[in-house]
Enzyme design. Structure first.
Site, PDB file in Angstrom:
ATOM      1  N   ASP A 174      40.280  74.178  98.587  1.00  0.00           N
ATOM      2  CA  ASP A 174      41.331  74.969  97.942  1.00  0.00           C
ATOM      3  C   ASP A 174      40.774  76.311  97.464  1.00  0.00           C
ATOM      4  O   ASP A 174      41.435  77.345  97.567  1.00  0.00           O
ATOM      5  CB  ASP A 174      41.928  74.199  96.765  1.00  0.00           C
ATOM      6  CG  ASP A 174      42.515  72.864  97.183  1.00  0.00           C
ATOM      7  OD1 ASP A 174      43.050  72.773  98.301  1.00  0.00           O
ATOM      8  OD2 ASP A 174      42.409  71.902  96.398  1.00  0.00           O
ATOM      9  N   HIS A 201      44.530  68.155  94.176  1.00  0.00           N
ATOM     10  CA  HIS A 201      44.183  68.525  95.555  1.00  0.00           C
ATOM     11  C   HIS A 201      45.292  68.123  96.518  1.00  0.00           C
ATOM     12  O   HIS A 201      45.049  67.545  97.569  1.00  0.00           O
ATOM     13  CB  HIS A 201      42.854  67.857  95.940  1.00  0.00           C
ATOM     14  CG  HIS A 201      42.341  68.229  97.294  1.00  0.00           C
ATOM     15  ND1 HIS A 201      42.100  69.539  97.678  1.00  0.00           N
ATOM     16  CD2 HIS A 201      42.025  67.469  98.371  1.00  0.00           C
ATOM     17  CE1 HIS A 201      41.648  69.555  98.910  1.00  0.00           C
ATOM     18  NE2 HIS A 201      41.605  68.313  99.374  1.00  0.00           N
TER      19      HIS A 201
END
Length: 339
Positions: A174, A201
């Site tokens: 990310d 996530h």
């Protein structure tokens, strides 16, 4: 790989804070090493001079991967292990265990859809970790990370080996995506960019803090920030759809996993001021697990850092993600405790 190409690959990794100097002997085990993430991850860890022993494990195909990777002229000694009866030997003496094992996402599949299969795999692997290398740092890549990290914690608690400082959900991809997208849109050098990413996530639980990005870019409008946030949250889906049913984000995930594992090794070796974002046990919010900046040290987590000042848009995003993240955590705990 020719020496010049190996040097070039190593130089690229070093520019992204990848290690450049050897230290104490360290064993790294990759569980799921024959898979789409595992194979490139094994390659990248073989290139890391901090790794003296690289243990590659999977249910099938690992001897070939190990033989292939072992031919690379870097110092790590590579061994391949296959099947349940070799899992203990693969793990014995490991300093860092990286877990990319499990099934990948397919078109139309959410991370939650992966749960029933991957949760069982993670539970079995963590049971073995508790027995054979209870002091290792565990880097969880297997999705859904929002649930698999709590599953691992429950398994370790049951075994009496749980140390909250040594269990990490790898959310580095990310961060990698946020850096790349921000640099492209903001017209700044990607090599200089840092963007904290907090929360979880998956989907809206991924919250990039572009207000804290460095270097700052004055060319981005509020609409740009919203679009960058959405693209970061949907990065995995973007890759799944682009591969048209033939894969997920394996190469970028392997890179991100290698970067985070390298940071863990640096911390273990006493390198100061190693900070990465990771999904860990946390008191930053009311949720028991949360991704934020984490300072790494000789025992794993040295300090979980706060969120800092958030923009109004980021505060709104933080409140929106909490319900979904809480549900994912509870789902993982319930699975671990009910089996």
């Amino acid at each position: 790989m020719r020496p010049s190409l190996l040097k070039s690959a190593s130089d690229v990794l070093r520019r992204r804070n990848y290690s450049s100097a050897a230290g104490p002997e360290r064993k790294v085990a990759i569980l799921g090493a024959a898979g789409g993430i595992g194979q490139p991850l094994a390659l990248l860890m073989k290139l890391n001079p901090l790794v003296s022993s690289l243990s590659l494990y999977d249910i099938a195909g690992t001897p070939g991967v190990a033989a292939d990777v072992s031919h690379i002229n870097s110092s790590a000694l590579v061994k391949g292990f296959m099947g349940d009866d070799q899992l203990g030997e693969a793990l014995e003496g490991s300093d860092v265990v990286i877990i990319p094992a499990g099934v990948p996402r397919k078109p139309g599949m959410t991370r939650d859809d992966l749960f029933n299969i991957n949760a069982g795999i993670v539970k079995a692997l963590c049971t073995a970790i508790a027995k054979h290398c209870p002091n290792a740092l565990v880097n969880m890549i297997s999705n859904p990370v929002n649930s698999t990290v709590p599953i691992a914690a429950e398994v370790f608690k049951k075994a009496g080996t749980y140390d909250e400082k040594k269990l990490f959900g790898v959310t580095t991809l990310d961060v990698v995506r946020a850096r790349t997208f921000y640099a492209g849109k903001g017209g700044v050098s990607v090599n200089d960019v840092d963007v904290p990413v907090v929360g979880g996530h998956a989907g809206i639980t991924i919250l990039p803090l572009f207000s804290q990005a460095t270097p700052a870019s004055n060319s981005l409008s509020p609409e740009d920030i919203k679009a960058l946030t959405k693209r970061t949250q949907d990065g995995g889906t973007e890759v799944v759809e682009a591969k048209a049913g033939k894969g997920s984000a394996t190469l970028s995930m392997a890179y991100a996993g290698a970067v985070f594992a390298d940071a863990c090794l640096k911390g273990l070796n006493g390198v100061p001021d190693i900070v990465e974002c990771s999904y860990v046990q946390s008191t930053v919010t009311e949720l028991p697990f949360f991704a934020s900046k984490v300072k790494l040290g000789k025992n794993g987590v040295e300090e979980v850092l706060g969120l800092g000042e958030l923009s109004a848009f980021e505060k709104e995003g933080l409140e929106k993600l909490k319900g979904e993240l809480k549900s994912s955590i509870e789902k993982g705990v319930k699975f671990a405790q009910s089996k």
